[in-house]
Write a protein that holds these residues in place. Structure first.
Motif, short mmCIF file in Angstrom:
data_model
loop_
_atom_site.label_atom_id
_atom_site.label_comp_id
_atom_site.label_asym_id
_atom_site.label_seq_id
_atom_site.Cartn_x
_atom_site.Cartn_y
_atom_site.Cartn_z
N TRP A 114 -5.31 13.31 -20.77
CA TRP A 114 -6.16 13.45 -21.96
C TRP A 114 -5.38 13.88 -23.20
O TRP A 114 -5.96 14.04 -24.27
CB TRP A 114 -7.29 14.41 -21.65
CG TRP A 114 -8.07 13.96 -20.45
CD1 TRP A 114 -7.99 14.47 -19.18
CD2 TRP A 114 -8.99 12.87 -20.39
NE1 TRP A 114 -8.81 13.76 -18.34
CE2 TRP A 114 -9.44 12.78 -19.05
CE3 TRP A 114 -9.49 11.96 -21.33
CZ2 TRP A 114 -10.36 11.82 -18.65
CZ3 TRP A 114 -10.40 11.01 -20.91
CH2 TRP A 114 -10.83 10.95 -19.59
N THR A 115 -4.07 14.04 -23.07
CA THR A 115 -3.24 14.44 -24.20
C THR A 115 -3.34 13.41 -25.32
O THR A 115 -3.29 12.21 -25.09
CB THR A 115 -1.77 14.60 -23.76
OG1 THR A 115 -1.71 15.59 -22.72
CG2 THR A 115 -0.89 15.02 -24.92
N GLY A 116 -3.50 13.91 -26.53
CA GLY A 116 -3.56 13.04 -27.70
C GLY A 116 -4.95 12.50 -28.00
O GLY A 116 -5.14 11.85 -29.02
N LEU A 117 -5.91 12.76 -27.14
CA LEU A 117 -7.28 12.33 -27.38
C LEU A 117 -8.08 13.51 -27.91
O LEU A 117 -7.79 14.66 -27.58
CB LEU A 117 -7.90 11.78 -26.10
CG LEU A 117 -7.19 10.58 -25.48
CD1 LEU A 117 -7.81 10.24 -24.14
CD2 LEU A 117 -7.26 9.39 -26.43
N SER A 118 -9.07 13.23 -28.68
CA SER A 118 -9.87 14.33 -29.27
C SER A 118 -10.98 14.73 -28.30
O SER A 118 -12.16 14.46 -28.54
CB SER A 118 -10.43 13.92 -30.63
OG SER A 118 -11.20 12.75 -30.50
#
Length: 126
Positions: A114-118
């Protein structure tokens, strides 16, 4: 400030729950026993979890307090734009709505996914 908690299990959290993960189990308990706690299992993630660990779908579906989210038309349209159905359905389910203006937290055993997702993430790894 709301006393509600909305949590979406991704496929890795569902598999972890089936393996006795303490944090995932606690979330399941809270959703069952505590008013204002809501736990969701998007259908596409349920399928992926069952592919990883057969029997997970039946386990998740049988637990009280978990709402299995169907792949309705708006969800299908969101999923169709992505490459992975499970993650896309989870992200769609966690997005803010009129009922949940802050969205939901994604419970996961793979937080780097989920890194980089809001999105807000709860790592269920011990």
């Amino acid at each position: 400030m709301s006393d509600e908690a909305h949590v979406v299990f991704d496929d890795t959290a569902m598999v972890a729950a089936g393996r006795g993960n303490v944090i995932a189990s606690r979330l399941i308990y809270q959703a069952h026993a505590q008013s204002g706690w809501y736990l969701y299992a998007p259908a596409c993630a349920v399928v992926e979890a069952d592919r990883t660990r057969p029997g997970t779908a039946e386990h998740i579906a049988a637990l009280p307090g978990i709402t299995v989210l169907e792949l309705d038309l708006p969800a299908a349209l969101a999923v169709a734009r992505e490459t992975t159905w499970a993650a896309a359905h989870v992200q769609y389910a966690a997005a803010p709505t009129a009922e949940r203006p802050d969205g939901a937290i994604i419970a996961t055993a793979a937080p780097n996914r989920w890194t980089g997702l809001s999105v807000r993430v709860l790592d269920v790894n011990p």
